[in-house]
Scaffold this motif. Structure first.
Motif, short mmCIF file in Angstrom:
data_model
loop_
_atom_site.label_atom_id
_atom_site.label_comp_id
_atom_site.label_asym_id
_atom_site.label_seq_id
_atom_site.Cartn_x
_atom_site.Cartn_y
_atom_site.Cartn_z
N GLY A 265 0.81 -1.22 0.00
CA GLY A 265 0.00 0.00 0.00
C GLY A 265 0.84 1.27 0.00
N VAL A 266 2.05 1.20 -0.55
CA VAL A 266 2.97 2.35 -0.61
C VAL A 266 2.87 2.97 -2.00
CG1 VAL A 266 5.38 3.08 -0.59
CG2 VAL A 266 4.55 1.44 1.12
N SER A 267 2.62 4.29 -2.05
CA SER A 267 2.45 4.97 -3.34
C SER A 267 3.45 6.08 -3.57
CB SER A 267 1.03 5.56 -3.42
OG SER A 267 0.82 6.50 -2.36
N ILE A 268 4.41 6.30 -2.64
CA ILE A 268 5.31 7.44 -2.77
C ILE A 268 6.70 7.07 -3.29
CG2 ILE A 268 4.08 8.68 -0.94
CD1 ILE A 268 6.49 8.06 0.91
N ILE A 269 6.88 5.80 -3.65
CA ILE A 269 8.20 5.38 -4.16
C ILE A 269 8.28 5.60 -5.66
CG2 ILE A 269 9.72 3.40 -4.55
CD1 ILE A 269 8.93 2.30 -1.88
N GLU A 270 9.33 6.29 -6.08
CA GLU A 270 9.63 6.46 -7.50
C GLU A 270 10.92 5.72 -7.81
OE1 GLU A 270 9.91 10.59 -8.29
OE2 GLU A 270 7.77 10.99 -8.00
N ARG A 271 11.02 5.18 -9.05
CA ARG A 271 12.22 4.45 -9.45
C ARG A 271 12.94 5.19 -10.56
NH1 ARG A 271 11.12 -0.46 -11.82
NH2 ARG A 271 9.12 0.28 -12.52
#
Length: 271
Positions: A265-271
């Motif tokens: 439920g994590v939505s703030i990670i960018e790759r």
């Protein structure tokens, strides 16, 4: 303990992927077990534990084994564990007395502890007389540590939920998001894991994100993210508010981060 050819072959398949293809042991075991759904709980436990232990003692096993053939390597490991071998044709080349004699004569501490010479020498240089006790301790089987995903559940709630299914855990002081299993079990099959309520993450690794003292709304770079364990922990400590930039030289590792983030439920990670 009775041995079975199919589970020994399962161990060999996992070891080949680890040592010949350079894949991570935990992912290899997870994939091996998923691809064989008919294996029972005892078989799964045998394959996972045996693979990990053979990885741990790989240098010593190879030194003592009469050859590099899969059954010779497995048979040598099995004797090292204090078991006897069944009278199978596959084990015909193994002489338990010769293996014991070779082990008893071995004095090289790096081989005895099954680590590379360079690592043993470095440890000796850095820690002196403390090193041999340290490396011996590192060769003991590690406890299974969970990191509670506080975006979805509290530690006490997870502890109680797992206990309902006879998976008992305990808390350790100084690790606010950690639970340690009282007994090893395959927690990856538990619904709470599939629902993203916890990750399996070493206790010391959990301290890294805690040490950053992150707050909601921050922008944080994880420059060596790997499969994302610490990135996910950072995001949870930030209450899923802000941005976490996860970077790694291996794209496939970052793909794992993406999948784990979705589950957690994590939505703030960018790759």
């Amino acid at each position: 303990m009775k041995l079975h050819n199919n589970t020994i072959r399962g161990v060999h398949t996992a070891l080949a992927a680890i040592f010949e293809e350079g894949q991570y042991a935990d992912k290899v075991i997870e994939r091996t077990l998923k691809s064989n759904p008919k294996w029972g709980a005892r078989d799964r436990s045998f394959i996972a534990e045996t693979t990990y232990e053979m990885v741990r003692w790989w240098r010593l096993i190879n030194f003592l084994s009469p050859s590099k053939e899969p059954y010779d390597l497995f048979g040598t490991y099995w004797l090292m564990q204090g078991h006897s071998l069944p009278p199978w044709e596959e084990f015909a080349k193994i002489n338990p007395d010769k293996i014991k004699e070779k082990y008893d004569k071995l004095e090289d501490p790096a081989k005895l502890e099954s680590v590379p010479d360079w690592l043993f020498d470095l440890g000796k240089k850095e820690l002196g007389d403390k090193w041999e006790a340290e490396i011996h301790s590192l060769n003991q089987e590690a406890q299974v540590v969970l990191r509670v995903n506080t975006l979805k559940i509290t530690r006490e709630q997870l502890k109680n939920r797992l206990a309902e299914d006879n998976i008992h855990t305990h808390i350790i002081k100084g690790y606010p998001d950690a639970l340690i299993l009282d007994e090893r079990t395959n927690v990856f099959r538990h619904p709470a894991f599939k629902e993203g309520m916890f990750e399996v993450q070493d206790a010391s690794s959990q301290l890294v994100a805690q040490a950053l003292a992150v707050e909601p709304g921050m922008r944080v770079i994880d420059a060596c993210a790997g499969a994302g364990g610490k990135s996910l922990h950072i995001a949870a400590l930030m209450q899923n508010k802000g941005k976490v930039l996860s970077m790694d030289v291996e794209e496939w590792k970052l793909q794992q981060t993406k999948l784990r983030a979705r589950r957690d439920g994590v939505s703030i990670i960018e790759r």
